[in-house]
Design a protein around this motif. Structure first.
Motif, PDB file in Angstrom:
ATOM      1  N   ARG A   1       0.815  -1.211   0.000  1.00 68.86           N
ATOM      2  CA  ARG A   1       0.000   0.000   0.000  1.00 68.86           C
ATOM      3  C   ARG A   1       0.855   1.271   0.000  1.00 68.86           C
ATOM      4  N   ASP A   2       1.412   1.622  -1.156  1.00 71.71           N
ATOM      5  CA  ASP A   2       2.162   2.872  -1.290  1.00 71.71           C
ATOM      6  C   ASP A   2       3.286   2.973  -0.265  1.00 71.71           C
ATOM      7  N   CYS A   3       4.040   1.903  -0.163  1.00 72.74           N
ATOM      8  CA  CYS A   3       5.172   1.862   0.757  1.00 72.74           C
ATOM      9  C   CYS A   3       6.396   1.357  -0.004  1.00 72.74           C
ATOM     10  N   ASP A   4       7.557   1.862   0.394  1.00 67.80           N
ATOM     11  CA  ASP A   4       8.798   1.493  -0.284  1.00 67.80           C
ATOM     12  C   ASP A   4       9.501   0.350   0.442  1.00 67.80           C
ATOM     13  N   THR A   5      10.745   0.108   0.043  1.00 64.62           N
ATOM     14  CA  THR A   5      11.464  -1.085   0.464  1.00 64.62           C
ATOM     15  C   THR A   5      12.131  -0.898   1.818  1.00 64.62           C
ATOM     16  N   PRO A   6      11.800  -1.760   2.790  1.00 63.82           N
ATOM     17  CA  PRO A   6      12.507  -1.685   4.081  1.00 63.82           C
ATOM     18  C   PRO A   6      13.930  -2.216   3.952  1.00 63.82           C
ATOM     19  N   GLN A   7      14.789  -1.770   4.820  1.00 60.08           N
ATOM     20  CA  GLN A   7      16.180  -2.204   4.790  1.00 60.08           C
ATOM     21  C   GLN A   7      16.298  -3.713   4.947  1.00 60.08           C
ATOM     22  N   ILE A   8      15.432  -4.303   5.734  1.00 68.71           N
ATOM     23  CA  ILE A   8      15.508  -5.743   5.966  1.00 68.71           C
ATOM     24  C   ILE A   8      15.319  -6.532   4.680  1.00 68.71           C
ATOM     25  N   VAL A   9      14.507  -6.015   3.752  1.00 66.22           N
ATOM     26  CA  VAL A   9      14.292  -6.694   2.468  1.00 66.22           C
ATOM     27  C   VAL A   9      15.532  -6.562   1.586  1.00 66.22           C
ATOM     28  N   ILE A  10      16.146  -5.379   1.580  1.00 63.23           N
ATOM     29  CA  ILE A  10      17.354  -5.189   0.781  1.00 63.23           C
ATOM     30  C   ILE A  10      18.464  -6.117   1.264  1.00 63.23           C
ATOM     31  N   GLU A  11      18.651  -6.194   2.561  1.00 64.80           N
ATOM     32  CA  GLU A  11      19.685  -7.069   3.095  1.00 64.80           C
ATOM     33  C   GLU A  11      19.375  -8.532   2.814  1.00 64.80           C
ATOM     34  N   ASN A  12      18.103  -8.914   2.931  1.00 62.36           N
ATOM     35  CA  ASN A  12      17.717 -10.294   2.637  1.00 62.36           C
ATOM     36  C   ASN A  12      17.942 -10.633   1.171  1.00 62.36           C
ATOM     37  N   LEU A  13      17.631  -9.675   0.288  1.00 57.98           N
ATOM     38  CA  LEU A  13      17.860  -9.891  -1.142  1.00 57.98           C
ATOM     39  C   LEU A  13      19.340 -10.078  -1.425  1.00 57.98           C
ATOM     40  N   MET A  14      20.167  -9.220  -0.857  1.00 57.84           N
ATOM     41  CA  MET A  14      21.602  -9.328  -1.092  1.00 57.84           C
ATOM     42  C   MET A  14      22.147 -10.668  -0.582  1.00 57.84           C
ATOM     43  N   GLN A  15      21.694 -11.075   0.589  1.00 62.45           N
ATOM     44  CA  GLN A  15      22.132 -12.358   1.138  1.00 62.45           C
ATOM     45  C   GLN A  15      21.679 -13.520   0.259  1.00 62.45           C
ATOM     46  N   HIS A  16      20.437 -13.456  -0.198  1.00 59.91           N
ATOM     47  CA  HIS A  16      19.920 -14.510  -1.076  1.00 59.91           C
ATOM     48  C   HIS A  16      20.738 -14.597  -2.357  1.00 59.91           C
ATOM     49  N   LEU A  17      21.005 -13.465  -2.981  1.00 60.59           N
ATOM     50  CA  LEU A  17      21.751 -13.466  -4.232  1.00 60.59           C
ATOM     51  C   LEU A  17      23.166 -13.992  -4.027  1.00 60.59           C
ATOM     52  N   ALA A  18      23.806 -13.573  -2.954  1.00 58.80           N
ATOM     53  CA  ALA A  18      25.180 -14.004  -2.682  1.00 58.80           C
ATOM     54  C   ALA A  18      25.261 -15.503  -2.429  1.00 58.80           C
ATOM     55  N   GLN A  19      24.221 -16.065  -1.799  1.00 55.95           N
ATOM     56  CA  GLN A  19      24.251 -17.478  -1.409  1.00 55.95           C
ATOM     57  C   GLN A  19      23.670 -18.422  -2.454  1.00 55.95           C
ATOM     58  N   ASN A  20      22.770 -17.914  -3.310  1.00 56.90           N
ATOM     59  CA  ASN A  20      22.000 -18.824  -4.165  1.00 56.90           C
ATOM     60  C   ASN A  20      22.118 -18.578  -5.660  1.00 56.90           C
ATOM     61  N   GLU A  21      22.717 -17.475  -6.063  1.00 52.66           N
ATOM     62  CA  GLU A  21      22.803 -17.168  -7.487  1.00 52.66           C
ATOM     63  C   GLU A  21      24.260 -17.021  -7.917  1.00 52.66           C
ATOM     64  N   LYS A  22      24.515 -17.374  -9.157  1.00 56.72           N
ATOM     65  CA  LYS A  22      25.816 -17.149  -9.768  1.00 56.72           C
ATOM     66  C   LYS A  22      25.622 -16.214 -10.950  1.00 56.72           C
ATOM     67  N   PHE A  23      26.423 -15.149 -11.002  1.00 54.72           N
ATOM     68  CA  PHE A  23      26.304 -14.221 -12.116  1.00 54.72           C
ATOM     69  C   PHE A  23      27.645 -13.529 -12.330  1.00 54.72           C
ATOM     70  N   ASP A  24      27.798 -12.989 -13.534  1.00 58.80           N
ATOM     71  CA  ASP A  24      29.075 -12.408 -13.950  1.00 58.80           C
ATOM     72  C   ASP A  24      29.084 -10.888 -13.894  1.00 58.80           C
ATOM     73  N   LEU A  25      27.911 -10.288 -14.096  1.00 58.11           N
ATOM     74  CA  LEU A  25      27.780  -8.833 -14.127  1.00 58.11           C
ATOM     75  C   LEU A  25      26.490  -8.442 -13.438  1.00 58.11           C
ATOM     76  N   ILE A  26      26.405  -7.161 -13.062  1.00 57.23           N
ATOM     77  CA  ILE A  26      25.176  -6.627 -12.490  1.00 57.23           C
ATOM     78  C   ILE A  26      24.823  -5.338 -13.223  1.00 57.23           C
ATOM     79  N   TYR A  27      23.568  -5.259 -13.679  1.00 56.11           N
ATOM     80  CA  TYR A  27      23.027  -4.027 -14.248  1.00 56.11           C
ATOM     81  C   TYR A  27      22.017  -3.450 -13.262  1.00 56.11           C
ATOM     82  N   VAL A  28      22.199  -2.192 -12.876  1.00 55.91           N
ATOM     83  CA  VAL A  28      21.280  -1.517 -11.960  1.00 55.91           C
ATOM     84  C   VAL A  28      20.727  -0.291 -12.681  1.00 55.91           C
ATOM     85  N   THR A  29      19.419  -0.294 -12.954  1.00 50.45           N
ATOM     86  CA  THR A  29      18.858   0.742 -13.818  1.00 50.45           C
ATOM     87  C   THR A  29      18.088   1.816 -13.044  1.00 50.45           C
ATOM     88  N   GLY A  30      18.682   2.283 -11.952  1.00 48.64           N
ATOM     89  CA  GLY A  30      18.260   3.533 -11.343  1.00 48.64           C
ATOM     90  C   GLY A  30      17.186   3.484 -10.283  1.00 48.64           C
TER      91      GLY A  30
END
Length: 559
Positions: A211-240
């Motif tokens: 409901r018109d709310c942005d991303t809490p820090q806990i979600v950003i940290e969880n996403l980063m941890q998930h990606l670091a532990q479960n995904e393999k990638f060569d590059l990152i594109y961040v589009t703003g």
């Protein structure tokens, strides 16, 4: 609930009124402002900025002509207009008018628009004839003849592949608070200063809220941890779009801090992996304010470009030093990723209709498109392939800018093999067609979903598989995989899980992801409602709150 774009447009409008009052010499009293608001019977203005409202406020402007009021007086008048017309809550009105002061004085003092021109600029030509500061303009293409188009061949089985992570629209709200009011009535809720709701059901969830709310820090940290532990990638594109939607209460220092902290997250969780960023419209303060290079002094945007260069070049070493020149010129750059693959990052704020600096002159701001042509021609000459990154998708830009960009993509269709954008928070794509016949698909724009749930979607990230680094590679996208965090489930179980939502090839039964294949998918959408509804579900990242009839379907296919 008002969108930030609407709030931004209204702020520009009320400031126009205040600036005209400043120029007029006739004081406009609070009682007069309230009387106009009451007479206009616009009690629903908080829900929708209408053409009628625009013309009412523009009428105030048109009635006022020239004077010497101070900026402080103008801020006071603008605040009263904002409150009287219920454009935002009183709290937001008082902060917003101060936020936009420097930009609006820089753009609008001495630059008068008629009511029709003003409303057309804000709401488009369906409301009124917009102001046109640039008329038609054209980039200059080189005389070098376009080479014959060669359709990429599928890679041989077992050929090397790249995996590219695409993140967009993170919108980190550092004031997000579990249990805070999620229906606060402002543009952005779920914040520590929103208080607790009277109904506990309206409290913000731990793992985010639709409901018109942005991303809490806990979600950003969880996403980063998930990606670091479960995904393999060569590059990152961040589009703003790293900062939150609290556009009424941001400072340059806030925006720079967010940039630095997000850079720190990537360095912490993905050491050694290069991140290629594109600047979003929310990176500036105020939002959408990206003056061209000729704007100097206190309104210059160099404070942001300097911070970008410091983070991406000096600190993270993601970019080489030679990118600093164009970053400082206009927030865009190019660099080699691998031998044969070049990334070009564009500043799409120079095509943004809500960037009011362009009302002075919209002709190829900062020379970005002419620079792009030069980079693409050099790439073509040495047979490099190019990935283009940007924030606002080309189809959502100012018309003349888009026409020129379309011309460039058409000319260099064999060099540009993929485009990656964000901004819309939804998951969809754009197809480019040849300029001569508008019948042959030439290029694809991939528009990735947002990390933020704002508004009414699940957070997401995307992984692309790309033809890899070997002799004869095409560097084209082979497939993409979108993963989502179901906020409802996460808040119920307190166990966030990023799940694969779909693979493009599997979901749409595609042989490959070439432009012609995407055209076949769209043709299938037209005839097959089940297939289209699958796309519609993915568009909202599996949080569908509205139905889609035939008219809705037709509008989405051509959007």
């Amino acid at each position: 609930m008002k969108s930030p774009a609407i709030t931004s447009a209204v702020t520009v409008l009320l400031f126009m009124g205040a600036v005209a009052i400043r120029v007029s010499g006739r004081p406009y009293q609070s009682e007069q402002i309230k009387s106009i608001a009451d007479t206009a019977k616009l009690s629903d203005v908080s829900l929708n900025l209408s053409c009628d409202l625009c013309k009412v406020l523009a009428g105030i402007i048109d009635d006022l002509v020239s004077s010497n009021r101070t900026e402080e007086e103008v801020i006071a008048i603008a605040t009263e207009i904002c409150i009287a017309f219920n454009i935002e809550s009183e709290r937001v009105c008082r902060l917003m008018t101060k936020e936009y002061k420097d930009m609006l004085f820089g753009v609008l003092v001495g630059h008068y628009l008629s009511p029709d021109q003003l409303c057309g600029s804000i709401l488009g030509d369906s409301c009124a004839v917009p102001y046109d500061p640039k008329s038609e303009w054209n980039v200059t293409l080189p005389s070098t003849k376009k080479p014959p188009v060669v359709v990429p061949k599928p890679p041989k089985p077992g050929s090397p592949q790249l995996r590219i992570l695409h993140l967009s629209d993170i919108h980190w709200d550092r004031m997000y608070q579990e249990g805070a009011n999620a229906v606060c009535g402002d543009t952005l809720c779920c914040r520590s200063n929103d208080g607790k709701p009277s109904d506990p059901a309206n409290g913000a969830g731990k793992w985010g809220d639709y409901r018109d709310c942005d991303t809490p820090q806990i979600v950003i940290e969880n996403l980063m941890q998930h990606l670091a532990q479960n995904e393999k990638f060569d590059l990152i594109y961040v589009t703003g779009d790293l900062p939150a939607h609290d556009i009424w209460n941001q400072t340059r220092e806030d925006q720079v801090d967010i940039l630095k902290e997000i850079t720190g997250y990537f360095l912490k969780y993905f050491p050694g992996i290069k991140v290629f960023n594109a600047v979003g419209n929310h990176e500036s303060a105020p939002v959408n304010s990206f003056p061209p290079p000729y704007v100097t002094g206190k309104n210059s945007i160099l404070w942001l470009y300097g911070a970008m260069a410091e983070s991406w070049i000096d600190r993270a070493k993601w970019l080489p030093p030679d990118t600093r020149t164009t970053i400082m010129q206009g927030g865009f750059y190019t660099t080699m990723v691998y031998p044969g693959l070049r990334v070009i990052s564009l500043n799409m704020n120079f095509c943004n209709d809500e960037n009011w600096w362009l009302q002075i002159n919209e002709t190829d701001p900062a020379g970005e498109l002419q620079w792009l042509i030069g980079v693409l021609q050099k790439a073509e000459d040495v047979k490099e392939k190019v990935h283009i990154l940007g924030h606002i998708p080309p189809g959502w830009c100012a018309k003349v800018w888009t026409a020129n960009y379309y011309k460039i993509v058409d000319r260099y269709e064999s060099t540009i093999v993929a485009q990656f954008f964000g901004h819309k928070h939804k998951d969809f794509f754009e197809i480019f067609y040849d300029e001569k016949t508008l019948s042959r698909p030439t290029n694809i724009v991939y528009i990735g979903g947002s990390v933020t749930p704002y508004s009414q979607t699940n957070p997401s990230y995307r992984m692309y598989t790309v033809d890899g680094n070997y002799n004869g590679t095409s560097w084209v996208v082979l497939d993409h995989f979108t993963h989502i965090l179901n906020i409802t489930e996460a808040n119920l179980t307190d166990k966030p899980e990023w799940k694969l939502e779909y693979s493009a090839k599997a979901a749409y039964n595609m042989k490959s992801l070439l432009p012609s294949d995407w055209e076949e998918v769209v043709e299938e959408f037209k005839e097959n409602d089940d297939m289209f509804m699958k796309f519609y579900t993915y568009y909202f990242k599996s949080h569908v709150t509205t139905s889609c009839d035939s008219n809705c379907k037709a509008s989405m296919i051509i959007m």
